[in-house]
Design an enzyme around this catalytic site. Sequence first.
Site, PDB file in Angstrom:
ATOM      1  N   ALA A 247       0.810  -1.225   0.000  1.00  9.49           N
ATOM      2  CA  ALA A 247       0.000   0.000   0.000  1.00  9.49           C
ATOM      3  C   ALA A 247       0.841   1.270   0.000  1.00  9.49           C
ATOM      4  O   ALA A 247       0.309   2.359   0.241  1.00  9.49           O
ATOM      5  CB  ALA A 247      -0.941  -0.004   1.198  1.00  9.49           C
ATOM      6  N   ALA A 248       2.137   1.150  -0.274  1.00  5.82           N
ATOM      7  CA  ALA A 248       3.008   2.328  -0.209  1.00  5.82           C
ATOM      8  C   ALA A 248       2.555   3.419  -1.175  1.00  5.82           C
ATOM      9  O   ALA A 248       2.567   4.605  -0.842  1.00  5.82           O
ATOM     10  CB  ALA A 248       4.447   1.926  -0.501  1.00  5.82           C
ATOM     11  N   GLY A 249       2.160   3.034  -2.378  1.00  9.13           N
ATOM     12  CA  GLY A 249       1.703   4.017  -3.353  1.00  9.13           C
ATOM     13  C   GLY A 249       0.436   4.721  -2.900  1.00  9.13           C
ATOM     14  O   GLY A 249       0.260   5.918  -3.145  1.00  9.13           O
ATOM     15  N   ASP A 250      -0.452   3.986  -2.227  1.00 14.28           N
ATOM     16  CA  ASP A 250      -1.683   4.594  -1.724  1.00 14.28           C
ATOM     17  C   ASP A 250      -1.379   5.581  -0.596  1.00 14.28           C
ATOM     18  O   ASP A 250      -1.976   6.657  -0.523  1.00 14.28           O
ATOM     19  CB  ASP A 250      -2.641   3.513  -1.231  1.00 14.28           C
ATOM     20  CG  ASP A 250      -3.099   2.598  -2.354  1.00 14.28           C
ATOM     21  OD1 ASP A 250      -3.154   3.068  -3.507  1.00 14.28           O
ATOM     22  OD2 ASP A 250      -3.398   1.425  -2.082  1.00 14.28           O
TER      23      ASP A 250
END
Length: 303
Positions: A247-250
């Site tokens: 979920a790093a991009g989120d």
Amino acid sequence: MMAPRIVVAGSANMDLVGIAERLPLPGETVLGDDFVMMPGGKGANQAIAAARAGGDAVFLGAIGSDSFGVTLNARLNAAGVDTAHVRTVYGASGVAVIMVDRGAENSILVAPGANRTFSDLTAAEEQVIAGGDVLLCQLEIPIDTVVAACKAARAGGTRTILNAAPARELPADLLANVDLLVVNEVEARTIAGQTITGSETPDMAALLALVPRVVLTLGGAGSRYAERDGRDETVPAFVVEATDTTAAGDAFTAALAVAWGEGRDLMEAVRWANAAGAACVRKLGASSALPTRAEIDELYQGL
């Protein structure tokens, strides 16, 4: 200062996460180390991330009538996200099957379920969008809905951020209503129409011909911000021990929306968003790993 109102129009999925030493090759079975089930979906993740980062977050989307839908709605509410306009439809909620290896790399398959039904925005939903400071969209819901949401934002004077994931070509009437495009290298090349071999970099000029501002995420190398006035800078990543990059991009995109909604300069907003992405990869999972404002600030202030 009042918290910026971040309206997220997007997907909600139940994430089924398997952890193994390595990802399986096609046709191969790999014995896993662990399994967890947790709420996710790029839209729901970004709404939760925006709330944890200090935004007044509203989620627009669709969940199923199954037990997954109940859990998804509960997780959004528990994070402080406004779910008053979330649609519940008969049938299955969206599901994501995620495999994560010990190097924190992942592979994801998404079955959209109820997310496919999120179309034909109501007047109430358009009013919610027009009342926001920033609209944040992704591409896990029908593209016509993304177009309609961005048009409603433009009509209402709400700034728009499009996180163009998963990668696909984008219609002109969508790009015409996007203020800031957030993409990784694969997504950037797809939108720019590049056929890529080797390590060729995305054509930023081609992207800036389509939208006025672009943030290119570069994983462990940080991110790059460019705009039509000639500004083009790379922002280094924060060095942390990665556990799971799911979920790093989120976390990054939601923090960027909050910072922009607060009126920060976009370069500062990108740096703060880098800290959010780095804080996220230190934990396992999607929505459960999204960092709080205090966790983001701790990394950011340690610059």
